[in-house]
Structure formats: structure tokens, C-alpha cells
Design a protein around this motif. Structure first.
Motif, PDB file in Angstrom:
ATOM      1  N   LEU A  72       0.843  -1.240   0.214  1.00  0.00           N
ATOM      2  CA  LEU A  72      -0.109  -0.102   0.114  1.00  0.00           C
ATOM      3  C   LEU A  72       0.984   0.984  -0.021  1.00  0.00           C
ATOM      4  O   LEU A  72       1.461   1.521   1.147  1.00  0.00           O
ATOM      5  CB  LEU A  72      -0.819   0.026   1.256  1.00  0.00           C
ATOM      6  CG  LEU A  72      -2.076  -1.120   1.097  1.00  0.00           C
ATOM      7  CD1 LEU A  72      -2.574  -1.213   2.429  1.00  0.00           C
ATOM      8  CD2 LEU A  72      -3.107  -0.417   0.206  1.00  0.00           C
ATOM      9  N   PHE A  75      -1.611   4.687   1.058  1.00  0.00           N
ATOM     10  CA  PHE A  75      -2.362   4.782   2.368  1.00  0.00           C
ATOM     11  C   PHE A  75      -1.497   4.751   3.534  1.00  0.00           C
ATOM     12  O   PHE A  75      -0.670   4.057   3.867  1.00  0.00           O
ATOM     13  CB  PHE A  75      -3.263   3.291   2.424  1.00  0.00           C
ATOM     14  CG  PHE A  75      -3.942   3.312   3.528  1.00  0.00           C
ATOM     15  CD1 PHE A  75      -5.024   4.058   3.837  1.00  0.00           C
ATOM     16  CD2 PHE A  75      -3.738   2.363   4.828  1.00  0.00           C
ATOM     17  CE1 PHE A  75      -6.187   4.098   4.749  1.00  0.00           C
ATOM     18  CE2 PHE A  75      -4.460   2.331   5.709  1.00  0.00           C
ATOM     19  CZ  PHE A  75      -5.606   3.082   5.849  1.00  0.00           C
ATOM     20  N   SER A 130      -1.793   1.310  11.574  1.00  0.00           N
ATOM     21  CA  SER A 130      -2.815   0.449  11.133  1.00  0.00           C
ATOM     22  C   SER A 130      -2.745  -0.985  11.563  1.00  0.00           C
ATOM     23  O   SER A 130      -1.506  -1.517  12.121  1.00  0.00           O
ATOM     24  CB  SER A 130      -2.749   0.528   9.683  1.00  0.00           C
ATOM     25  OG  SER A 130      -1.686  -0.027   9.287  1.00  0.00           O
ATOM     26  N   LYS A 158      -6.261   2.458  11.801  1.00  0.00           N
ATOM     27  CA  LYS A 158      -6.756   1.875  10.535  1.00  0.00           C
ATOM     28  C   LYS A 158      -6.658   0.410  10.373  1.00  0.00           C
ATOM     29  O   LYS A 158      -6.061  -0.182  11.038  1.00  0.00           O
ATOM     30  CB  LYS A 158      -6.224   3.000   9.291  1.00  0.00           C
ATOM     31  CG  LYS A 158      -6.508   4.354   9.352  1.00  0.00           C
ATOM     32  CD  LYS A 158      -7.789   4.890   9.556  1.00  0.00           C
ATOM     33  CE  LYS A 158      -8.109   6.175   9.370  1.00  0.00           C
ATOM     34  NZ  LYS A 158      -9.327   6.904   9.448  1.00  0.00           N
ATOM     35  N   ALA A 160      -6.582  -2.688   7.154  1.00  0.00           N
ATOM     36  CA  ALA A 160      -6.436  -2.931   5.854  1.00  0.00           C
ATOM     37  C   ALA A 160      -6.461  -4.439   5.658  1.00  0.00           C
ATOM     38  O   ALA A 160      -6.168  -5.211   6.468  1.00  0.00           O
ATOM     39  CB  ALA A 160      -5.041  -2.448   5.432  1.00  0.00           C
ATOM     40  N   ASP A 180     -10.346   0.210   5.994  1.00  0.00           N
ATOM     41  CA  ASP A 180     -10.230   1.410   5.652  1.00  0.00           C
ATOM     42  C   ASP A 180      -9.463   1.212   4.330  1.00  0.00           C
ATOM     43  O   ASP A 180      -9.506   2.308   3.343  1.00  0.00           O
ATOM     44  CB  ASP A 180      -9.496   2.284   6.744  1.00  0.00           C
ATOM     45  CG  ASP A 180      -9.998   2.219   7.988  1.00  0.00           C
ATOM     46  OD1 ASP A 180     -11.097   3.004   8.048  1.00  0.00           O
ATOM     47  OD2 ASP A 180      -9.701   1.590   8.929  1.00  0.00           O
ATOM     48  N   ALA A 181      -8.916   0.164   3.968  1.00  0.00           N
ATOM     49  CA  ALA A 181      -7.796   0.081   2.854  1.00  0.00           C
ATOM     50  C   ALA A 181      -7.917  -1.213   2.253  1.00  0.00           C
ATOM     51  O   ALA A 181      -7.714  -2.311   3.237  1.00  0.00           O
ATOM     52  CB  ALA A 181      -6.584   0.654   2.983  1.00  0.00           C
ATOM     53  N   ASN A 183      -5.450  -3.818  -0.609  1.00  0.00           N
ATOM     54  CA  ASN A 183      -4.808  -4.119  -1.819  1.00  0.00           C
ATOM     55  C   ASN A 183      -5.604  -5.377  -2.130  1.00  0.00           C
ATOM     56  O   ASN A 183      -5.530  -6.419  -1.349  1.00  0.00           O
ATOM     57  CB  ASN A 183      -3.441  -4.320  -1.365  1.00  0.00           C
ATOM     58  CG  ASN A 183      -2.624  -4.623  -2.872  1.00  0.00           C
ATOM     59  OD1 ASN A 183      -2.848  -5.551  -3.258  1.00  0.00           O
ATOM     60  ND2 ASN A 183      -1.625  -3.681  -3.130  1.00  0.00           N
ATOM     61  N   SER A 217     -13.552   3.237   1.271  1.00  0.00           N
ATOM     62  CA  SER A 217     -12.408   2.568   1.425  1.00  0.00           C
ATOM     63  C   SER A 217     -11.206   2.927   0.350  1.00  0.00           C
ATOM     64  O   SER A 217     -11.691   3.132  -0.874  1.00  0.00           O
ATOM     65  CB  SER A 217     -12.428   1.078   1.638  1.00  0.00           C
ATOM     66  OG  SER A 217     -13.422   0.807   2.577  1.00  0.00           O
ATOM     67  N   HIS A 218      -9.963   3.070   0.674  1.00  0.00           N
ATOM     68  CA  HIS A 218      -8.839   3.300  -0.303  1.00  0.00           C
ATOM     69  C   HIS A 218      -8.584   2.062  -1.144  1.00  0.00           C
ATOM     70  O   HIS A 218      -8.703   0.713  -0.411  1.00  0.00           O
ATOM     71  CB  HIS A 218      -7.530   3.693   0.615  1.00  0.00           C
ATOM     72  CG  HIS A 218      -6.658   3.616  -0.207  1.00  0.00           C
ATOM     73  ND1 HIS A 218      -6.378   4.728  -1.149  1.00  0.00           N
ATOM     74  CD2 HIS A 218      -5.340   3.004  -0.626  1.00  0.00           C
ATOM     75  CE1 HIS A 218      -5.260   4.715  -1.988  1.00  0.00           C
ATOM     76  NE2 HIS A 218      -4.665   3.612  -1.309  1.00  0.00           N
ATOM     77  N   GLU A 220      -5.895  -0.153  -3.829  1.00  0.00           N
ATOM     78  CA  GLU A 220      -5.071  -0.294  -4.748  1.00  0.00           C
ATOM     79  C   GLU A 220      -4.670  -1.832  -5.237  1.00  0.00           C
ATOM     80  O   GLU A 220      -5.502  -2.609  -4.579  1.00  0.00           O
ATOM     81  CB  GLU A 220      -3.539  -0.282  -3.709  1.00  0.00           C
ATOM     82  CG  GLU A 220      -3.442   1.270  -3.384  1.00  0.00           C
ATOM     83  CD  GLU A 220      -2.063   1.671  -2.727  1.00  0.00           C
ATOM     84  OE1 GLU A 220      -1.042   0.975  -3.253  1.00  0.00           O
ATOM     85  OE2 GLU A 220      -2.167   2.523  -1.891  1.00  0.00           O
TER      86      GLU A 220
END
Length: 341
Positions: A72, A75, A130, A158, A160, A180-181, A183, A217-218, A220
Motif C-alpha cells: 500500500l 495509504f 494500522s 486504521k 487494511a 479502511d484500505a 490491496n 475505502s482506499h 490499490e
């Protein structure tokens, strides 16, 4: 310790011949599981007509990593993340790099009991910003991950997921409330390859990518390039066209180099030229942020509009050159896709 799963259907309530069979609704496989049996992932067990997560509060590995290692890059760049994972997977990838975890199953000797509060405490003590659910497929940890995430959010941490993107529509909808994120591995842009190499279906992954991008949400994306499977230019262009048409040019793509592993130990490492060309194609087509993994490369972040160096990286570490102001390039004012808090 086990917990009744959040996503399953008792098939025997509508069909007496099902004999306590249930359907797991956690991921796209939708496994039918007989009484006493395990789902494909080896983490969901039918016990007397009820489905339980046998990985609840149990992990196989934990480690503090740079967030860039997930990978990431956009982020919380430059921060540390507390990485946790366990056994099992809903895919059967022939090239899996973590096959000793993903292809194994839980027993009382090979895993460690850990409470959500302990995970959060460990993350804080290690100065992490995170918690990352990684190493094996995090979808299988839904109940544990939700419980941990709700506690961690109160401590401004956070969360992920590093995932293959094969959640069910129902479980993803709930997951988006606390992760929140992401990949997501977009392994191939070919359904036949998905079925033959991974044991999954492309359309489920694509639909989930669109749902994640439409959320708060982020996102990638990582694609592992494997010689003669997904390295030709048409394949790369298909991936990029999907991102441009269905997601957005601002979504970062990571092209990663394959090394012989698991049931693909006879294949050669990906040719460097293939990865370099994949990056060139993606940038030419309009993808704003493209990175190369598992090989030496310039993985700095540049403004896609003016070329200003935004974040300089040496391996995974951020060198603290930050030219991003209020989400925009400090040089030209172009809106950028980074999350810092």
C-alpha cells in the motif's frame, strides 16, 4: 475457540433431505458443507447444522511491517502496520507464495490464541498506524477482523485487507463498514486462467473491485506477472482498460515479479523487460500511479500532472520528502490519491 459464522444458510430448513447441510455465504465459493465437514478454506466448520469459524481469535503469524510491504503506497505512506494472518484460503493458487499457511489448516498446536484487545495493544506499542489482515485470505477472518477493527478505530488505528477479492456480495458489504484500505490481487484478466490457476472466477473479483472503489475505502491493485500467462501486451491493456473504465485512473497498480513457488517451481522468474513494459503501457494509457514489485525499480510517487516528486522511497521506507498539501500537488495543484489520516 470458535464463533458461529455470520454468513451461512441452513439448507435443511427448506429441504429435509439436506440432513443438516449448510451453505457458507462468506465468499464467492458458496460452499455446501455437510454436518461435521469443513468448507474449501478449512476455516468454516459445520457442527450439528450450525457453521462455526474455527479460526476465531487464533492466528499463525504476526509481524510489524512497513505499510508499503502490503503493498500500500498511497495509504499512510511511511508508516508501520501490524500484520496478522493464519491458515487457509478460498483459492488454490498454483503459484502461492504463502502456501505453507494458505494450504494448511488449524489445529491446537500450530496457531496462537490472541484477543482483539491484545492485537490493538501490540500495534500501539509498535508505533503502528494500522492493522493489516494479510499472509492468508483475510475474508476468512471476518468476525475476528470486525471485532478487532471496531476496537482499533477507537484508538485511531486504521485497518487494511490484503486480499484476493473473492468475498461474497453480502460479506463485502459488511466488510466495507470497518476496513479502511484494500490491496486486491487482480491475478489475471482471463476467466479460464482464474479457474485453472486459482480455482476462482474473474467476474466475482471484478464486481468486488467496483464495489470497493465506490465505497469510502482506499483501493490499490496488485497483479503478479508470470511469464507466458499474463505478460503479453493485450493482457496488460485489458487490465488497464478495466481500471480506467470501471474504477478510475487514480487507482494505483502494482505489477509484481513472479518467482518459482509451490506448484509452479518449474517456471522461470518473470523477465524484467515484461514488468518494465507493463509499467510503460499502463502509464501511456493514463493510469496515474504504477509501481513494480519484487525487483529493483524507481517506486517513487510523482505527480501525474507535472511530474513533481511527491514521495521518495528506498525499498519500503519513505524518505519523508512529501510535496502533498491538502491532497493536492504542492507544485501544480493537481488532486492526488493519498490517505494520510
Amino acid at each position: 475457540m470458535m464463533k458461529e459464522s455470520s454468513f451461512y444458510t441452513k439448507l435443511y430448513e427448506d429441504d429435509s433431505s439436506a440432513k443438516k447441510t449448510v451453505r457458507c455465504n462468506l465468499c464467492g465459493r458458496m460452499c455446501r458443507i455437510a454436518d461435521g465437514g469443513l468448507g474449501f478454506c478449512k476455516t468454516q466448520k459445520n457442527m450439528d447444522g450450525k457453521l462455526f469459524s474455527i479460526n476465531y481469535h487464533r492466528i499463525a503469524s504476526c509481524h510489524t511491517d512497513p505499510i508499503e510491504k502490503k503493498p500500500l503506497y498511497h495509504f499512510l505512506p511511511g508508516s508501520s502496520t501490524y500484520s496478522i494472518g493464519g491458515f487457509g484460503c478460498n483459492f488454490s493458487c498454483l503459484n502461492c507464495q504463502n502456501y505453507m499457511l494458505s494450504m494448511n489448516s488449524y489445529d491446537k498446536f500450530n496457531s496462537t490464541k490472541i484477543l482483539p484487545e491484545t492485537i490493538v495493544k501490540n500495534a500501539i506499542n509498535d508505533n503502528c498506524l494500522s492493522i493489516s489482515w494479510t499472509y492468508n485470505e483475510p475474508t476468512l477472518y471476518f468476525d475476528f477482523a470486525r471485532e478487532t477493527s471496531l476496537i482499533s478505530h477507537k484508538e485511531n488505528l486504521k485497518n487494511a485487507f490484503v486480499s484476493n477479492g473473492y468475498m461474497s456480495e453480502e460479506s463485502l458489504r459488511e466488510t466495507l463498514n470497518f476496513i479502511d484500505a484494500f490491496n486486491i490481487d487482480l491475478k489475471f484478466f482471463d476467466d479460464k486462467l482464474y479457474r485453472e490457476i486459482c480455482g476462482g472466477k474473474l467476474d466475482i473479483v471484478l464486481d468486488n473491485l467496483k464495489a470497493i472503489h465506490q465505497s469510502k475505502s482506499h483501493l490499490e491493485i496488485t497483479t503478479l506477472l508470470i511469464n507466458d500467462l499474463n505478460t503479453d501486451e493485450d493482457h496488460i491493456r485489458s487490465i488497464c482498460n478495466f481500471v480506467l473504465d470501471e474504477l478510475g485512473q487514480e487507482v494505483p497498480i502494482h505489477f509484481s515479479r513472479f518467482f518459482p513457488m509451490h506448484k509452479m517451481s518449474d517456471k522461470s522468474p518473470t523477465k524484467i523487460d515484461y514488468l518494465i513494459r507493463a509499467k510503460e503501457i499502463a502509464l501511456e494509457m493514463g493510469i496515474e500511479y504504477v509501481y513494480l514489485g519484487n525487483m529493483p525499480a524507481d517506486n517513487n510517487s510523482y505527480c501525474p500532472n507535472c511530474g513533481e516528486l511527491l514521495i521518495a522511497r528506498e525499498r519500503y521506507c519513505n524518505s519523508n520528502k512529501n510535496r502533498i498539501k491538502d491532497g493536492h500537488c504542492a507544485n501544480c495543484g493537481h488532486k492526488l490519491n493519498f490517505v494520510f489520516e
